[in-house]
Write a protein that holds these residues in place. Structure first.
Motif, short mmCIF file in Angstrom:
data_model
loop_
_atom_site.label_atom_id
_atom_site.label_comp_id
_atom_site.label_asym_id
_atom_site.label_seq_id
_atom_site.Cartn_x
_atom_site.Cartn_y
_atom_site.Cartn_z
N ASN A 35 -9.43 -4.98 8.59
CA ASN A 35 -10.52 -4.02 8.57
C ASN A 35 -10.02 -2.60 8.88
O ASN A 35 -10.44 -1.64 8.23
CB ASN A 35 -11.60 -4.43 9.58
CG ASN A 35 -12.74 -3.46 9.62
OD1 ASN A 35 -13.31 -3.10 8.60
ND2 ASN A 35 -13.10 -3.02 10.82
N ALA A 43 -8.73 5.22 12.19
CA ALA A 43 -9.50 4.00 11.92
C ALA A 43 -9.55 3.12 13.16
O ALA A 43 -10.59 2.52 13.48
CB ALA A 43 -8.89 3.24 10.74
N LYS A 87 0.84 -1.20 0.00
CA LYS A 87 0.00 0.00 0.00
C LYS A 87 0.88 1.24 0.00
O LYS A 87 1.99 1.23 0.51
CB LYS A 87 -0.91 0.00 1.23
CG LYS A 87 -1.86 -1.19 1.26
CD LYS A 87 -3.16 -0.81 1.88
CE LYS A 87 -4.09 -1.97 1.95
NZ LYS A 87 -4.88 -2.17 0.77
N ASP A 122 -4.01 8.33 9.88
CA ASP A 122 -5.17 7.69 9.24
C ASP A 122 -5.48 6.34 9.90
O ASP A 122 -6.63 6.01 10.16
CB ASP A 122 -4.91 7.48 7.75
CG ASP A 122 -4.66 8.79 7.02
OD1 ASP A 122 -5.43 9.74 7.22
OD2 ASP A 122 -3.68 8.83 6.25
N GLU A 148 -8.17 -1.33 5.85
CA GLU A 148 -9.14 -1.06 4.77
C GLU A 148 -9.91 0.22 5.05
O GLU A 148 -10.13 1.04 4.15
CB GLU A 148 -10.10 -2.25 4.64
CG GLU A 148 -10.82 -2.32 3.33
CD GLU A 148 -9.90 -2.40 2.12
OE1 GLU A 148 -10.22 -1.76 1.10
OE2 GLU A 148 -8.85 -3.07 2.17
N THR A 149 -10.30 0.43 6.31
CA THR A 149 -11.01 1.65 6.70
C THR A 149 -10.13 2.88 6.47
O THR A 149 -10.59 3.89 5.93
CB THR A 149 -11.45 1.56 8.18
OG1 THR A 149 -12.31 0.43 8.33
CG2 THR A 149 -12.17 2.82 8.63
N ILE A 184 -8.71 7.48 0.28
CA ILE A 184 -9.23 7.54 -1.09
C ILE A 184 -10.37 8.55 -1.18
O ILE A 184 -10.45 9.34 -2.13
CB ILE A 184 -9.68 6.14 -1.57
CG1 ILE A 184 -8.45 5.25 -1.78
CG2 ILE A 184 -10.50 6.23 -2.86
CD1 ILE A 184 -8.76 3.79 -2.04
N SER A 185 -11.26 8.52 -0.20
CA SER A 185 -12.37 9.47 -0.18
C SER A 185 -11.85 10.91 -0.13
O SER A 185 -12.36 11.79 -0.83
CB SER A 185 -13.26 9.19 1.03
OG SER A 185 -14.30 10.13 1.11
N THR A 232 -7.61 3.13 4.42
CA THR A 232 -7.41 3.27 2.97
C THR A 232 -8.61 3.95 2.33
O THR A 232 -8.47 4.87 1.52
CB THR A 232 -7.17 1.89 2.33
OG1 THR A 232 -6.04 1.28 2.96
CG2 THR A 232 -6.94 2.00 0.84
N GLU A 233 -9.80 3.50 2.68
CA GLU A 233 -11.03 4.09 2.14
C GLU A 233 -11.14 5.56 2.51
O GLU A 233 -11.57 6.39 1.71
CB GLU A 233 -12.25 3.32 2.62
CG GLU A 233 -12.37 1.94 1.99
CD GLU A 233 -13.46 1.09 2.62
OE1 GLU A 233 -14.20 1.58 3.51
OE2 GLU A 233 -13.56 -0.10 2.25
N GLN A 234 -10.74 5.87 3.73
CA GLN A 234 -10.79 7.26 4.21
C GLN A 234 -9.85 8.13 3.36
O GLN A 234 -10.22 9.23 2.95
CB GLN A 234 -10.37 7.29 5.68
CG GLN A 234 -10.20 8.65 6.27
CD GLN A 234 -9.59 8.55 7.67
OE1 GLN A 234 -9.85 7.60 8.41
NE2 GLN A 234 -8.78 9.52 8.02
#
Length: 163
Positions: free
Chosen positions: A90, A120, A66, A116, A93-94, A100-101, A96-98
């Protein structure tokens, strides 16, 4: 189904000393007592949540491919006592999504930072807690045979975290 499996196990050639049958469950208290008799699934092994070194390794493996900044896997391992590998997955992933958003909103690319992952973590709890609290009652009230002694030892070491 229980009877059929027991019949299949009993039908295995007894001279086959190179055969090992392993079963896995996250609810050992629900296993039919017939399975726990000698010659069947007569030994139960408790697999505890990852220790600090294992947690550190899990973070390092999960973050390996990543785009990340300076990440202190040691510190993250200290913060994630009783987390499972899936829990860490999890959290990552949380985070990462944050990120990306945020990138989608601002248009500014950036890597995943320690902050980050900490954010999470702040929004998650280890999934193992519910299971450990459940088995604590079995240890307390149904451990006459010593079936849960290894779990009892683990719980004694982690009393503060499981309460």
């Amino acid at each position: 189904m229980v009877d059929q499996l027991l019949t299949e196990i009993a039908g295995i050639d007894a001279s086959s000393d190179q055969l090992l049958i392993i079963g896995a469950t996250n609810m050992p208290w629900d296993v039919d007592p017939a399975f726990k008799r000698p010659g069947r699934f007569d030994k139960m092994i408790f697999v505890a949540p990852p220790d600090r070194e294992a947690l550190k390794a899990i973070f390092e493996i999960k973050l390996k491919d990543k785009p990340v900044g300076a990440i202190d896997a040691d510190e993250l391992a200290q913060m994630t006592e009783l987390y499972s590998g899936a829990d860490i997955e999890n959290v990552i992933e949380t985070a990462t999504e944050q990120v990306i958003s945020e990138i989608m909103t601002t248009g500014i690319e950036r890597v995943i930072e320690m902050a980050d992952i900490k954010e999470a973590l702040h929004n998650t709890k280890p999934s193992t807690l519910e299971w450990l609290r459940t088995i604590r009652n079995y240890v307390k009230y149904a451990n006459q045979s010593g079936l849960y002694n290894d779990v009892e030892e683990f719980l004694d070491k982690h009393k503060k975290s499981v309460i």
